[in-house]
Design a protein around this motif. Structure first.
Motif, PDB file in Angstrom:
ATOM      1  N   GLY A 203     -10.273 -19.564 -12.655  1.00  0.00           N
ATOM      2  CA  GLY A 203     -11.632 -20.039 -12.386  1.00  0.00           C
ATOM      3  C   GLY A 203     -12.541 -18.849 -12.133  1.00  0.00           C
ATOM      4  N   GLN A 204     -13.299 -18.920 -11.035  1.00  0.00           N
ATOM      5  CA  GLN A 204     -14.174 -17.779 -10.716  1.00  0.00           C
ATOM      6  C   GLN A 204     -13.456 -16.717  -9.880  1.00  0.00           C
ATOM      7  OE1 GLN A 204     -17.727 -19.887  -9.127  1.00  0.00           O
ATOM      8  NE2 GLN A 204     -18.745 -18.792 -10.789  1.00  0.00           N
ATOM      9  N   GLY A 205     -12.210 -17.027  -9.494  1.00  0.00           N
ATOM     10  CA  GLY A 205     -11.472 -16.101  -8.630  1.00  0.00           C
ATOM     11  C   GLY A 205     -10.252 -15.520  -9.323  1.00  0.00           C
ATOM     12  N   PHE A 206      -9.244 -15.223  -8.506  1.00  0.00           N
ATOM     13  CA  PHE A 206      -8.058 -14.519  -9.014  1.00  0.00           C
ATOM     14  C   PHE A 206      -6.798 -15.105  -8.385  1.00  0.00           C
ATOM     15  CE2 PHE A 206     -11.615 -11.667  -9.127  1.00  0.00           C
ATOM     16  CZ  PHE A 206     -11.478 -11.006 -10.339  1.00  0.00           C
ATOM     17  N   VAL A 207      -5.696 -14.937  -9.089  1.00  0.00           N
ATOM     18  CA  VAL A 207      -4.401 -15.234  -8.486  1.00  0.00           C
ATOM     19  C   VAL A 207      -3.521 -13.999  -8.664  1.00  0.00           C
ATOM     20  CG1 VAL A 207      -3.589 -16.450 -10.570  1.00  0.00           C
ATOM     21  CG2 VAL A 207      -2.440 -16.832  -8.392  1.00  0.00           C
ATOM     22  N   ALA A 208      -2.882 -13.597  -7.553  1.00  0.00           N
ATOM     23  CA  ALA A 208      -2.045 -12.388  -7.574  1.00  0.00           C
ATOM     24  C   ALA A 208      -0.609 -12.777  -7.269  1.00  0.00           C
ATOM     25  CB  ALA A 208      -2.542 -11.393  -6.527  1.00  0.00           C
ATOM     26  N   ARG A 209       0.339 -12.104  -7.944  1.00  0.00           N
ATOM     27  CA  ARG A 209       1.758 -12.271  -7.623  1.00  0.00           C
ATOM     28  C   ARG A 209       2.146 -11.126  -6.709  1.00  0.00           C
ATOM     29  NH1 ARG A 209       4.468 -16.700  -7.733  1.00  0.00           N
ATOM     30  NH2 ARG A 209       6.481 -15.758  -8.244  1.00  0.00           N
ATOM     31  N   ILE A 210       2.509 -11.477  -5.465  1.00  0.00           N
ATOM     32  CA  ILE A 210       2.865 -10.445  -4.484  1.00  0.00           C
ATOM     33  C   ILE A 210       4.288 -10.713  -4.016  1.00  0.00           C
ATOM     34  CG2 ILE A 210       2.247  -9.355  -2.299  1.00  0.00           C
ATOM     35  CD1 ILE A 210      -0.583 -10.526  -2.673  1.00  0.00           C
ATOM     36  N   ASP A 211       5.189  -9.850  -4.399  1.00  0.00           N
ATOM     37  CA  ASP A 211       6.598 -10.003  -4.020  1.00  0.00           C
ATOM     38  C   ASP A 211       7.079 -11.440  -4.241  1.00  0.00           C
ATOM     39  OD1 ASP A 211       6.504  -7.350  -3.365  1.00  0.00           O
ATOM     40  OD2 ASP A 211       6.160  -7.699  -1.234  1.00  0.00           O
ATOM     41  N   GLY A 212       6.808 -11.966  -5.409  1.00  0.00           N
ATOM     42  CA  GLY A 212       7.315 -13.286  -5.776  1.00  0.00           C
ATOM     43  C   GLY A 212       6.461 -14.457  -5.312  1.00  0.00           C
TER      44      GLY A 212
ATOM     45  N   GLY B 260       1.575  -1.128  -1.280  1.00  0.00           N
ATOM     46  CA  GLY B 260       2.891  -0.825  -1.827  1.00  0.00           C
ATOM     47  C   GLY B 260       3.583   0.362  -1.172  1.00  0.00           C
ATOM     48  N   GLY B 261       2.925   1.007  -0.202  1.00  0.00           N
ATOM     49  CA  GLY B 261       3.564   2.109   0.525  1.00  0.00           C
ATOM     50  C   GLY B 261       3.122   3.470   0.048  1.00  0.00           C
ATOM     51  N   GLU B 262       3.219   4.447   0.969  1.00  0.00           N
ATOM     52  CA  GLU B 262       2.913   5.853   0.674  1.00  0.00           C
ATOM     53  C   GLU B 262       1.539   6.096   0.081  1.00  0.00           C
ATOM     54  OE1 GLU B 262       5.494   8.616  -0.847  1.00  0.00           O
ATOM     55  OE2 GLU B 262       7.134   8.051   0.462  1.00  0.00           O
ATOM     56  N   PRO B 263       0.474   5.678   0.795  1.00  0.00           N
ATOM     57  CA  PRO B 263      -0.847   6.084   0.303  1.00  0.00           C
ATOM     58  C   PRO B 263      -0.894   7.607   0.186  1.00  0.00           C
ATOM     59  CG  PRO B 263      -0.995   5.041   2.485  1.00  0.00           C
ATOM     60  CD  PRO B 263       0.426   4.959   2.045  1.00  0.00           C
TER      61      PRO B 263
ATOM     62  N   VAL C 153      -5.928  -8.742   7.752  1.00  0.00           N
ATOM     63  CA  VAL C 153      -4.462  -8.722   7.782  1.00  0.00           C
ATOM     64  C   VAL C 153      -4.021  -7.597   6.850  1.00  0.00           C
ATOM     65  CG1 VAL C 153      -2.372 -10.014   7.191  1.00  0.00           C
ATOM     66  CG2 VAL C 153      -4.330 -11.199   8.246  1.00  0.00           C
ATOM     67  N   VAL C 154      -3.256  -6.659   7.403  1.00  0.00           N
ATOM     68  CA  VAL C 154      -2.782  -5.521   6.592  1.00  0.00           C
ATOM     69  C   VAL C 154      -1.266  -5.636   6.517  1.00  0.00           C
ATOM     70  CG1 VAL C 154      -2.746  -3.009   6.332  1.00  0.00           C
ATOM     71  CG2 VAL C 154      -4.669  -4.115   7.523  1.00  0.00           C
ATOM     72  N   THR C 155      -0.743  -5.770   5.309  1.00  0.00           N
ATOM     73  CA  THR C 155       0.682  -6.027   5.195  1.00  0.00           C
ATOM     74  C   THR C 155       1.301  -5.267   4.023  1.00  0.00           C
ATOM     75  OG1 THR C 155       2.308  -7.821   5.066  1.00  0.00           O
ATOM     76  CG2 THR C 155       0.353  -8.102   3.749  1.00  0.00           C
ATOM     77  N   ALA C 156       2.616  -5.058   4.126  1.00  0.00           N
ATOM     78  CA  ALA C 156       3.323  -4.383   3.030  1.00  0.00           C
ATOM     79  C   ALA C 156       3.565  -5.368   1.896  1.00  0.00           C
ATOM     80  CB  ALA C 156       4.655  -3.836   3.528  1.00  0.00           C
ATOM     81  N   GLY C 157       3.481  -4.913   0.672  1.00  0.00           N
ATOM     82  CA  GLY C 157       3.732  -5.789  -0.484  1.00  0.00           C
ATOM     83  C   GLY C 157       3.194  -5.132  -1.727  1.00  0.00           C
ATOM     84  N   ARG C 158       3.772  -5.474  -2.847  1.00  0.00           N
ATOM     85  CA  ARG C 158       3.299  -4.896  -4.118  1.00  0.00           C
ATOM     86  C   ARG C 158       2.758  -6.001  -5.000  1.00  0.00           C
ATOM     87  NH1 ARG C 158       2.790  -0.532  -6.986  1.00  0.00           N
ATOM     88  NH2 ARG C 158       3.323   0.700  -5.167  1.00  0.00           N
ATOM     89  N   VAL C 159       1.563  -5.827  -5.495  1.00  0.00           N
ATOM     90  CA  VAL C 159       0.988  -6.798  -6.427  1.00  0.00           C
ATOM     91  C   VAL C 159       1.524  -6.477  -7.814  1.00  0.00           C
ATOM     92  CG1 VAL C 159      -1.127  -7.752  -7.400  1.00  0.00           C
ATOM     93  CG2 VAL C 159      -1.081  -7.022  -5.005  1.00  0.00           C
ATOM     94  N   ALA C 160       2.310  -7.413  -8.347  1.00  0.00           N
ATOM     95  CA  ALA C 160       2.929  -7.167  -9.653  1.00  0.00           C
ATOM     96  C   ALA C 160       2.049  -7.673 -10.787  1.00  0.00           C
ATOM     97  CB  ALA C 160       4.298  -7.846  -9.705  1.00  0.00           C
ATOM     98  N   GLU C 161       1.247  -8.708 -10.504  1.00  0.00           N
ATOM     99  CA  GLU C 161       0.382  -9.293 -11.549  1.00  0.00           C
ATOM    100  C   GLU C 161      -0.905  -9.760 -10.924  1.00  0.00           C
ATOM    101  OE1 GLU C 161       4.060 -11.631 -13.474  1.00  0.00           O
ATOM    102  OE2 GLU C 161       2.076 -12.599 -13.792  1.00  0.00           O
TER     103      GLU C 161
END
Ligand SMILES: Cc1cc2nc3c(=O)[nH]c(=O)nc-3n(C[C@H](O)[C@H](O)[C@H](O)COP(=O)(O)OP(=O)(O)OC[C@H]3O[C@@H](n4cnc5c(N)ncnc54)[C@H](O)[C@@H]3O)c2cc1C
Length: 302
Positions: free
Chosen positions: A87-96, A34-37, A74-82
Protein backbone atom coordinates in the motif's frame (compact mmCIF):
# COMPACT_ATOMS: atom_id res chain seq x y z
CA UNK A 1 7.78 -6.67 18.10
CA UNK A 2 4.69 -4.56 17.37
CA UNK A 3 4.31 -2.62 14.14
CA UNK A 4 5.78 0.88 14.48
CA UNK A 5 4.81 3.95 12.48
CA UNK A 6 8.41 4.38 11.38
CA UNK A 7 11.03 1.66 10.91
CA UNK A 8 14.64 2.79 11.13
CA UNK A 9 17.14 0.25 9.77
CA UNK A 10 20.55 0.67 11.40
CA UNK A 11 21.48 1.90 14.88
CA UNK A 12 24.59 3.90 14.09
CA UNK A 13 24.73 7.69 14.58
CA UNK A 14 22.27 8.30 11.70
CA UNK A 15 19.62 5.80 12.81
CA UNK A 16 19.81 6.74 16.49
CA UNK A 17 19.64 10.47 15.80
CA UNK A 18 16.57 9.94 13.62
CA UNK A 19 15.00 7.86 16.41
CA UNK A 20 15.49 10.68 18.92
CA UNK A 21 13.88 13.21 16.58
CA UNK A 22 11.01 10.85 15.67
CA UNK A 23 10.42 10.03 19.34
CA UNK A 24 10.23 13.73 20.12
CA UNK A 25 7.73 14.08 17.23
CA UNK A 26 5.74 11.44 19.16
CA UNK A 27 6.05 8.81 16.45
CA UNK A 28 6.20 5.11 17.36
CA UNK A 29 9.68 4.21 16.17
CA UNK A 30 11.45 0.87 15.91
CA UNK A 31 15.19 0.79 15.26
CA UNK A 32 16.64 -2.57 14.19
CA UNK A 33 20.34 -3.12 13.93
CA UNK A 34 22.40 -5.91 12.45
CA UNK A 35 25.37 -5.21 14.75
CA UNK A 36 28.77 -3.52 14.58
CA UNK A 37 27.93 -0.02 13.41
CA UNK A 38 30.98 1.52 11.80
CA UNK A 39 30.97 4.06 14.61
CA UNK A 40 31.72 1.27 17.11
CA UNK A 41 35.18 0.95 15.52
CA UNK A 42 36.23 4.47 16.49
CA UNK A 43 38.89 4.21 19.23
CA UNK A 44 38.71 7.94 20.03
CA UNK A 45 37.17 10.64 17.87
CA UNK A 46 38.70 14.11 18.12
CA UNK A 47 36.39 15.86 15.68
CA UNK A 48 33.03 15.07 17.27
CA UNK A 49 31.45 18.49 17.94
CA UNK A 50 31.12 19.20 21.67
CA UNK A 51 33.77 16.73 22.86
CA UNK A 52 37.07 18.64 22.91
CA UNK A 53 38.84 15.92 24.89
CA UNK A 54 37.67 13.24 22.43
CA UNK A 55 35.16 10.44 22.83
CA UNK A 56 35.12 6.79 21.80
CA UNK A 57 32.67 5.40 19.25
CA UNK A 58 31.25 3.06 21.91
CA UNK A 59 30.49 6.03 24.19
CA UNK A 60 28.92 8.05 21.39
CA UNK A 61 26.60 5.15 20.55
CA UNK A 62 25.73 4.51 24.20
CA UNK A 63 24.70 8.14 24.69
CA UNK A 64 22.73 8.17 21.45
CA UNK A 65 20.89 4.94 22.34
CA UNK A 66 20.00 6.32 25.77
CA UNK A 67 18.71 9.54 24.22
CA UNK A 68 16.56 7.70 21.63
CA UNK A 69 15.09 5.41 24.30
CA UNK A 70 14.36 8.40 26.53
CA UNK A 71 11.77 9.45 23.92
CA UNK A 72 10.22 6.03 23.48
CA UNK A 73 12.13 4.57 20.53
CA UNK A 74 12.59 0.81 20.66
CA UNK A 75 16.16 -0.12 19.70
CA UNK A 76 16.68 -3.80 19.09
CA UNK A 77 19.04 -6.28 17.45
CA UNK A 78 17.86 -7.81 14.17
CA UNK A 79 18.65 -7.93 10.49
CA UNK A 80 16.20 -6.80 7.84
CA UNK A 81 16.44 -9.41 5.11
CA UNK A 82 13.71 -8.03 2.83
CA UNK A 83 11.82 -4.82 2.39
CA UNK A 84 8.75 -4.50 0.16
CA UNK A 85 6.11 -1.89 -0.58
CA UNK A 86 2.63 -2.58 0.82
CA UNK A 87 0.00 0.00 0.00
CA UNK A 88 1.42 3.37 0.99
CA UNK A 89 3.77 1.76 3.51
CA UNK A 90 6.26 -1.07 3.78
CA UNK A 91 6.61 -4.57 5.10
CA UNK A 92 9.99 -5.78 6.35
CA UNK A 93 11.19 -9.32 7.09
CA UNK A 94 13.21 -9.16 10.30
CA UNK A 95 14.69 -12.43 11.52
CA UNK A 96 11.77 -14.40 10.11
CA UNK A 97 9.02 -12.00 11.26
CA UNK A 98 7.04 -9.45 9.26
CA UNK A 99 6.94 -5.85 10.50
CA UNK A 100 4.82 -3.18 8.85
CA UNK A 101 5.60 0.54 8.92
CA UNK A 102 4.25 3.67 7.27
CA UNK A 103 7.73 5.02 6.49
CA UNK A 104 11.27 3.60 6.51
CA UNK A 105 14.62 5.25 7.06
CA UNK A 106 17.67 3.40 5.77
CA UNK A 107 20.66 4.19 7.97
CA UNK A 108 22.54 1.06 6.99
CA UNK A 109 26.03 2.51 6.48
CA UNK A 110 28.81 0.94 4.43
CA UNK A 111 31.26 -1.96 4.67
CA UNK A 112 34.92 -0.97 4.42
CA UNK A 113 37.20 -2.80 1.99
CA UNK A 114 40.42 -3.80 3.73
CA UNK A 115 43.70 -5.00 2.27
CA UNK A 116 43.72 -8.77 2.08
CA UNK A 117 46.33 -9.17 4.82
CA UNK A 118 46.18 -11.17 8.02
CA UNK A 119 45.14 -9.13 11.07
CA UNK A 120 44.28 -5.94 9.20
CA UNK A 121 40.68 -5.74 10.42
CA UNK A 122 41.85 -5.93 14.02
CA UNK A 123 44.54 -3.34 13.28
CA UNK A 124 41.85 -0.93 11.97
CA UNK A 125 39.78 -1.43 15.12
CA UNK A 126 42.84 -0.56 17.19
CA UNK A 127 43.55 2.46 14.99
CA UNK A 128 46.91 1.02 13.94
CA UNK A 129 45.78 1.00 10.34
CA UNK A 130 43.57 4.02 9.74
CA UNK A 131 40.85 4.46 7.16
CA UNK A 132 39.53 7.99 7.48
CA UNK A 133 41.97 10.88 6.88
CA UNK A 134 39.22 13.47 7.38
CA UNK A 135 38.57 11.96 10.84
CA UNK A 136 42.13 11.66 12.10
CA UNK A 137 44.57 13.06 9.52
CA UNK A 138 45.37 15.86 11.96
CA UNK A 139 47.02 13.31 14.25
CA UNK A 140 49.39 12.42 11.37
CA UNK A 141 50.96 15.87 11.37
CA UNK A 142 54.68 15.63 10.49
CA UNK A 143 54.64 11.82 10.62
CA UNK A 144 55.90 9.36 7.98
CA UNK A 145 52.65 8.21 6.40
CA UNK A 146 51.90 5.31 4.06
CA UNK A 147 48.63 5.16 2.14
CA UNK A 148 47.67 1.73 0.80
CA UNK A 149 45.62 2.41 -2.30
CA UNK A 150 44.15 1.03 -5.46
CA UNK A 151 43.50 3.22 -8.50
CA UNK A 152 43.00 6.97 -8.32
CA UNK A 153 41.01 6.86 -5.07
CA UNK A 154 44.23 5.97 -3.26
CA UNK A 155 45.97 8.77 -5.16
CA UNK A 156 43.42 11.33 -3.94
CA UNK A 157 43.85 10.24 -0.31
CA UNK A 158 47.63 10.34 -0.56
CA UNK A 159 47.42 13.87 -2.03
CA UNK A 160 45.06 14.89 0.79
CA UNK A 161 47.57 13.65 3.39
CA UNK A 162 50.05 16.28 2.16
CA UNK A 163 47.90 18.67 4.22
CA UNK A 164 49.62 17.15 7.24
CA UNK A 165 53.01 15.80 6.28
CA UNK A 166 55.74 16.11 3.66
CA UNK A 167 56.59 12.41 4.10
CA UNK A 168 53.72 10.66 2.34
CA UNK A 169 54.05 7.46 0.27
CA UNK A 170 51.31 5.84 -1.79
CA UNK A 171 51.69 2.07 -1.94
CA UNK A 172 49.64 1.17 -4.97
CA UNK A 173 48.55 -2.47 -4.76
CA UNK A 174 46.45 -2.54 -7.96
CA UNK A 175 47.64 -3.03 -11.53
CA UNK A 176 49.95 -0.10 -12.43
CA UNK A 177 47.64 1.06 -15.25
CA UNK A 178 44.85 1.68 -12.68
CA UNK A 179 46.90 4.57 -11.30
CA UNK A 180 46.61 7.37 -13.86
CA UNK A 181 47.76 10.21 -11.60
CA UNK A 182 51.28 9.06 -10.80
CA UNK A 183 53.08 12.06 -12.33
CA UNK A 184 50.71 14.56 -10.66
CA UNK A 185 51.22 12.84 -7.32
CA UNK A 186 54.98 13.01 -7.65
CA UNK A 187 54.73 16.74 -8.44
CA UNK A 188 52.84 17.12 -5.14
CA UNK A 189 55.74 15.44 -3.36
CA UNK A 190 54.08 12.05 -2.80
CA UNK A 191 56.35 9.05 -3.19
CA UNK A 192 54.71 6.35 -5.36
CA UNK A 193 55.48 2.68 -4.77
CA UNK A 194 53.91 0.21 -7.19
CA UNK A 195 53.94 -3.12 -5.38
CA UNK A 196 51.59 -5.74 -3.99
CA UNK A 197 51.87 -5.76 -0.21
CA UNK A 198 52.96 -8.94 1.54
CA UNK A 199 52.45 -8.02 5.16
CA UNK A 200 51.66 -5.36 7.70
CA UNK A 201 54.09 -5.68 10.59
CA UNK A 202 52.42 -4.90 13.90
CA UNK A 203 54.42 -4.43 17.05
CA UNK A 204 52.54 -3.89 20.28
CA UNK A 205 50.64 -0.65 19.81
CA UNK A 206 51.77 0.42 16.36
CA UNK A 207 52.34 -0.62 12.79
CA UNK A 208 56.08 -0.66 12.46
CA UNK A 209 56.51 -1.57 8.84
CA UNK A 210 55.04 -2.71 5.55
CA UNK A 211 56.72 -5.35 3.46
CA UNK A 212 56.64 -5.95 -0.28
CA UNK A 213 58.86 -7.80 -2.72
CA UNK A 214 61.38 -8.67 0.01
CA UNK A 215 61.63 -5.04 1.20
CA UNK A 216 60.59 -3.78 4.61
CA UNK A 217 59.94 -0.12 5.28
CA UNK A 218 58.98 1.61 8.53
CA UNK A 219 56.20 4.21 8.77
CA UNK A 220 54.66 6.08 11.68
CA UNK A 221 51.11 5.72 10.39
CA UNK A 222 49.39 3.61 7.76
CA UNK A 223 46.13 4.47 5.99
CA UNK A 224 44.11 2.05 3.96
CA UNK A 225 42.31 3.82 1.13
CA UNK A 226 40.50 0.98 -0.59
CA UNK A 227 37.02 2.47 -0.28
CA UNK A 228 33.76 1.02 0.99
CA UNK A 229 30.62 -0.71 -0.31
CA UNK A 230 27.28 0.90 0.62
CA UNK A 231 24.69 -1.37 2.29
CA UNK A 232 22.04 -0.45 -0.27
CA UNK A 233 20.61 -3.87 -1.25
CA UNK A 234 17.23 -3.26 0.43
CA UNK A 235 16.77 -0.03 -1.51
CA UNK A 236 17.98 -1.63 -4.71
CA UNK A 237 15.33 -4.33 -4.25
CA UNK A 238 12.68 -1.59 -4.12
CA UNK A 239 13.99 0.00 -7.31
CA UNK A 240 15.39 3.12 -5.58
CA UNK A 241 17.76 5.27 -7.62
CA UNK A 242 21.44 4.71 -6.80
CA UNK A 243 24.44 6.75 -7.86
CA UNK A 244 27.34 5.29 -9.85
CA UNK A 245 29.23 4.35 -6.68
CA UNK A 246 26.23 2.43 -5.31
CA UNK A 247 25.14 5.02 -2.74
CA UNK A 248 21.54 6.13 -2.45
CA UNK A 249 20.37 9.20 -4.27
CA UNK A 250 18.19 11.43 -2.11
CA UNK A 251 16.54 14.83 -2.45
CA UNK A 252 17.10 17.83 -0.16
CA UNK A 253 14.86 16.17 2.48
CA UNK A 254 16.75 12.83 2.33
CA UNK A 255 13.85 11.17 0.50
CA UNK A 256 14.86 8.46 -1.99
CA UNK A 257 13.08 7.99 -5.31
CA UNK A 258 10.68 5.51 -3.57
CA UNK A 259 7.87 7.39 -1.78
CA UNK A 260 8.13 6.95 2.00
CA UNK A 261 11.68 5.55 1.86
CA UNK A 262 14.36 7.84 3.28
CA UNK A 263 18.12 7.44 3.74
CA UNK A 264 20.78 9.08 5.91
CA UNK A 265 24.42 8.61 6.87
CA UNK A 266 27.25 6.78 5.12
CA UNK A 267 24.86 4.93 2.77
CA UNK A 268 24.05 8.29 1.13
CA UNK A 269 26.39 10.37 -0.99
CA UNK A 270 28.61 12.67 1.00
CA UNK A 271 31.28 12.71 3.65
CA UNK A 272 31.44 9.64 5.88
CA UNK A 273 31.29 11.60 9.10
CA UNK A 274 29.16 11.47 12.22
CA UNK A 275 28.30 15.17 12.00
CA UNK A 276 27.01 14.61 8.45
CA UNK A 277 25.12 11.42 9.39
CA UNK A 278 23.35 13.13 12.29
CA UNK A 279 22.48 16.21 10.23
CA UNK A 280 21.02 14.08 7.44
CA UNK A 281 19.07 12.05 10.01
CA UNK A 282 17.55 15.19 11.53
CA UNK A 283 16.43 16.35 8.09
CA UNK A 284 15.00 12.92 7.21
CA UNK A 285 13.12 12.49 10.50
CA UNK A 286 11.51 15.92 10.19
CA UNK A 287 10.36 15.23 6.63
CA UNK A 288 9.03 11.78 7.59
CA UNK A 289 6.96 13.37 10.36
CA UNK A 290 5.64 16.06 8.03
CA UNK A 291 4.82 13.49 5.35
CA UNK A 292 2.76 11.46 7.86
CA UNK A 293 1.04 14.65 9.09
CA UNK A 294 0.10 15.47 5.49
CA UNK A 295 -1.18 11.92 4.89
CA UNK A 296 -3.30 12.19 8.03
CA UNK A 297 -4.71 15.61 7.10
CA UNK A 298 -2.92 17.26 10.03
CA UNK A 299 -1.34 20.12 8.12
CA UNK A 300 -2.79 23.47 7.14
CA UNK A 301 -4.06 23.63 3.56
CA UNK A 302 -1.62 25.34 1.13
C1 LIG B 1 38.00 3.37 12.34
C2 LIG B 1 37.02 4.49 12.07
C3 LIG B 1 37.23 5.75 12.63
C4 LIG B 1 36.31 6.78 12.39
N1 LIG B 1 36.51 7.99 13.01
C5 LIG B 1 35.59 8.96 12.87
C6 LIG B 1 35.74 10.22 13.54
O1 LIG B 1 36.70 10.44 14.28
N2 LIG B 1 34.80 11.18 13.31
C7 LIG B 1 33.72 10.97 12.48
O2 LIG B 1 32.91 11.89 12.33
N3 LIG B 1 33.54 9.79 11.85
C8 LIG B 1 34.44 8.79 12.02
N4 LIG B 1 34.27 7.61 11.36
C9 LIG B 1 33.13 7.46 10.43
C10 LIG B 1 31.83 7.17 11.20
O3 LIG B 1 32.00 6.01 11.96
C11 LIG B 1 30.67 7.01 10.22
O4 LIG B 1 30.57 8.16 9.40
C12 LIG B 1 29.35 6.81 10.98
O5 LIG B 1 29.41 5.66 11.80
C13 LIG B 1 28.19 6.67 10.00
O6 LIG B 1 27.02 6.42 10.70
P1 LIG B 1 25.83 5.57 10.06
O7 LIG B 1 24.75 5.60 11.07
O8 LIG B 1 25.56 6.04 8.69
O9 LIG B 1 26.41 4.07 9.86
P2 LIG B 1 26.99 2.99 10.87
O10 LIG B 1 27.56 3.62 12.08
O11 LIG B 1 27.90 2.13 10.08
O12 LIG B 1 25.71 2.12 11.28
C14 LIG B 1 25.02 1.36 10.30
C15 LIG B 1 24.31 0.19 10.98
O13 LIG B 1 23.34 -0.35 10.07
C16 LIG B 1 23.27 -1.75 10.31
N5 LIG B 1 22.66 -2.44 9.16
C17 LIG B 1 23.11 -2.50 7.87
N6 LIG B 1 22.27 -3.25 7.13
C18 LIG B 1 21.30 -3.68 7.96
C19 LIG B 1 20.14 -4.50 7.79
N7 LIG B 1 19.80 -5.04 6.60
N8 LIG B 1 19.35 -4.77 8.88
C20 LIG B 1 19.65 -4.24 10.09
N9 LIG B 1 20.74 -3.44 10.31
C21 LIG B 1 21.54 -3.18 9.26
C22 LIG B 1 24.73 -2.16 10.50
O14 LIG B 1 24.78 -3.43 11.17
C23 LIG B 1 25.24 -0.98 11.35
O15 LIG B 1 25.12 -1.28 12.73
C24 LIG B 1 35.17 6.55 11.56
C25 LIG B 1 34.96 5.27 11.01
C26 LIG B 1 35.86 4.26 11.26
C27 LIG B 1 35.59 2.88 10.67
Amino acid sequence: MTDPEVLVIGAGPAGLTAATYLGRFRRDTLVVDGGEPRASWIPVSHNMPGFPAGISGADILKRMREQAREYGAVVTAGRVAELAKEGQGFVARIDGRSVRARAVLLATGVVDRHPDLKGVERAVQRSLVRICPICDGYEATDKAVAVIGHSDKGAREAAFMRTYSDRVALIHIGPPEALTRQAALQRLGVEVILAPLDAVVLEKERVTALTWGGQTRAFDLVYSALGASPNAELARGLGARLSDDGRLEVDLHQATSVPGLYAAGDVVRGLNQIAVATAEAAVAATDIHNRLRRMDGQTLPD
